[in-house]
Design a protein around this motif. Structure first.
Motif, mmCIF file in Angstrom:
data_model
loop_
_atom_site.group_PDB
_atom_site.id
_atom_site.type_symbol
_atom_site.label_atom_id
_atom_site.label_comp_id
_atom_site.label_asym_id
_atom_site.label_seq_id
_atom_site.Cartn_x
_atom_site.Cartn_y
_atom_site.Cartn_z
ATOM 1 N N THR A 22 0.825 -1.215 0.000
ATOM 2 C CA THR A 22 0.000 0.000 0.000
ATOM 3 C C THR A 22 0.853 1.257 0.000
ATOM 4 O OG1 THR A 22 -0.126 0.080 2.419
ATOM 5 C CG2 THR A 22 -1.865 -1.134 1.255
ATOM 6 N N ARG A 23 2.164 1.098 0.090
ATOM 7 C CA ARG A 23 3.048 2.264 0.151
ATOM 8 C C ARG A 23 3.654 2.577 -1.211
ATOM 9 N NH1 ARG A 23 7.139 1.931 4.744
ATOM 10 N NH2 ARG A 23 7.991 0.392 3.339
ATOM 11 N N LEU A 24 3.719 3.873 -1.511
ATOM 12 C CA LEU A 24 4.335 4.379 -2.735
ATOM 13 C C LEU A 24 5.617 5.092 -2.321
ATOM 14 C CD1 LEU A 24 1.102 5.985 -4.210
ATOM 15 C CD2 LEU A 24 2.037 3.730 -4.752
ATOM 16 N N LYS A 25 6.752 4.602 -2.788
ATOM 17 C CA LYS A 25 8.041 5.190 -2.409
ATOM 18 C C LYS A 25 8.648 5.877 -3.626
ATOM 19 C CE LYS A 25 12.664 3.896 -0.835
ATOM 20 N NZ LYS A 25 13.512 2.776 -0.396
ATOM 21 N N ILE A 26 9.014 7.154 -3.452
ATOM 22 C CA ILE A 26 9.661 7.934 -4.497
ATOM 23 C C ILE A 26 11.073 8.236 -4.014
ATOM 24 C CG2 ILE A 26 9.601 10.033 -5.876
ATOM 25 C CD1 ILE A 26 7.135 8.227 -6.257
ATOM 26 N N VAL B 131 4.363 7.543 0.674
ATOM 27 C CA VAL B 131 2.957 7.807 0.975
ATOM 28 C C VAL B 131 2.266 6.459 1.091
ATOM 29 C CG1 VAL B 131 0.807 8.841 0.170
ATOM 30 C CG2 VAL B 131 2.974 9.992 -0.291
ATOM 31 N N ASP B 132 1.584 6.250 2.214
ATOM 32 C CA ASP B 132 0.821 5.019 2.412
ATOM 33 C C ASP B 132 -0.597 5.259 1.915
ATOM 34 O OD1 ASP B 132 -0.750 2.877 3.458
ATOM 35 O OD2 ASP B 132 0.799 2.526 4.977
ATOM 36 N N THR C 161 -3.447 4.699 4.769
ATOM 37 C CA THR C 161 -3.603 5.645 5.874
ATOM 38 C C THR C 161 -3.414 7.096 5.458
ATOM 39 O OG1 THR C 161 -1.269 5.546 6.482
ATOM 40 C CG2 THR C 161 -2.745 3.938 7.517
ATOM 41 N N GLY C 162 -2.787 7.344 4.298
ATOM 42 C CA GLY C 162 -2.492 8.704 3.866
ATOM 43 C C GLY C 162 -1.224 9.257 4.488
ATOM 44 N N ARG C 163 -0.527 8.467 5.270
ATOM 45 C CA ARG C 163 0.679 8.931 5.969
ATOM 46 C C ARG C 163 1.795 9.245 4.971
ATOM 47 N NH1 ARG C 163 5.123 6.166 9.056
ATOM 48 N NH2 ARG C 163 5.752 7.701 10.585
ATOM 49 N N PHE C 164 2.460 10.394 5.162
ATOM 50 C CA PHE C 164 3.552 10.870 4.320
ATOM 51 C C PHE C 164 4.794 10.999 5.199
ATOM 52 C CE2 PHE C 164 6.353 14.153 2.837
ATOM 53 C CZ PHE C 164 6.290 14.151 1.455
ATOM 54 N N VAL C 165 5.939 10.469 4.734
ATOM 55 C CA VAL C 165 7.215 10.629 5.432
ATOM 56 C C VAL C 165 8.285 10.904 4.390
ATOM 57 C CG1 VAL C 165 8.965 9.538 6.883
ATOM 58 C CG2 VAL C 165 6.564 9.048 7.295
ATOM 59 N N GLN C 166 9.040 11.997 4.578
ATOM 60 C CA GLN C 166 10.157 12.331 3.696
ATOM 61 C C GLN C 166 11.451 12.143 4.473
ATOM 62 O OE1 GLN C 166 12.152 15.491 3.799
ATOM 63 N NE2 GLN C 166 12.922 15.567 1.733
ATOM 64 N N SER C 167 12.436 11.463 3.859
ATOM 65 C CA SER C 167 13.710 11.179 4.507
ATOM 66 C C SER C 167 14.865 11.634 3.629
ATOM 67 C CB SER C 167 13.872 9.673 4.739
ATOM 68 O OG SER C 167 12.809 9.169 5.490
ATOM 69 N N CYS D 283 -1.635 12.867 3.486
ATOM 70 C CA CYS D 283 -2.057 13.212 2.127
ATOM 71 C C CYS D 283 -3.401 12.573 1.812
ATOM 72 C CB CYS D 283 -1.042 12.700 1.098
ATOM 73 S SG CYS D 283 0.586 13.445 1.221
ATOM 74 N N ALA D 284 -4.113 13.185 0.882
ATOM 75 C CA ALA D 284 -5.362 12.619 0.368
ATOM 76 C C ALA D 284 -5.400 12.852 -1.130
ATOM 77 C CB ALA D 284 -6.573 13.260 1.033
ATOM 78 N N LYS D 285 -6.058 11.972 -1.831
ATOM 79 C CA LYS D 285 -6.161 12.092 -3.281
ATOM 80 C C LYS D 285 -7.079 13.240 -3.663
ATOM 81 C CE LYS D 285 -7.347 9.480 -7.384
ATOM 82 N NZ LYS D 285 -7.886 8.258 -7.932
#
Length: 165
Positions: free
Chosen positions: A107-111, A131-132, A135-141, A157-159
């Motif tokens: 379910t996670r999209l990794k860029i 971005v999951d 859940t809409g959870r966003f984490v930048q590393s 985030c939400a669509k």
């Protein structure tokens, strides 16, 4: 007397287990955001536009010695499944003009985008955000040349279903 003590201990353990189970179940249902899988469907075609509310992660801010206190902000992000790329807007971001490569992880999209620049007194060797969809959870590393991976920005985030214009 030993029999009554054993029964008392067993009942106590059952009650404590029941309380723990109720707290665990209620805690999970309360902590989930209002976003659902329908907010960001699992469809992996076309382009997915997102609107995100983001803020600096306190641990990342301390790890990099950032003294400025940035308020949370609303920003756009986009995932292009056909080009296998993505970006989001911001001061410290994977920009639209230099998008990163997309990796699907359940379910996670990794860029991710490799980098090589100096900022915050350290050499940054890579940037990524995840971005999951569930859940809409966003984490930048940020990946640093000393091997550390610092989570710098977090949010939700939400669509975007229809543009507001």
């Amino acid at each position: 007397m030993l029999k009554n003590t054993a029964i008392g201990i067993a009942i106590g353990l059952l009650v404590m287990g029941g309380i723990w189970g109720m707290v665990h179940l209620m805690g999970e249902s309360l902590s989930e955001p209002n976003l659902t899988a329908e907010s960001m469907p699992g469809d992996s075609k076309g382009v997915m536009d997102l609107i995100c509310e983001l803020e600096l992660d306190l641990d990342g801010q301390l790890a990099l010695g950032i003294k400025e206190n940035e308020p949370s902000r609303i920003t756009m992000a986009q995932i292009d499944f056909e080009k296998k790329s993505g970006w989001y807007q911001g001061k410290i971001a994977i920009s639209e003009s230099r998008s990163g490569s997309l990796q699907l992880m359940g379910t996670r999209l990794k860029i991710y985008r490799p980098a090589m620049f100096q900022r915050f007194g350290v050499m940054i060797t890579g940037e990524e955000f995840v971005v999951d969809r569930k859940t809409g959870r966003f984490v930048q590393s940020l990946s640093l040349n000393d091997g550390r991976n610092v989570k710098l920005i977090k949010g939700t985030c939400a669509k975007v279903i229809k543009p507001p214009f």
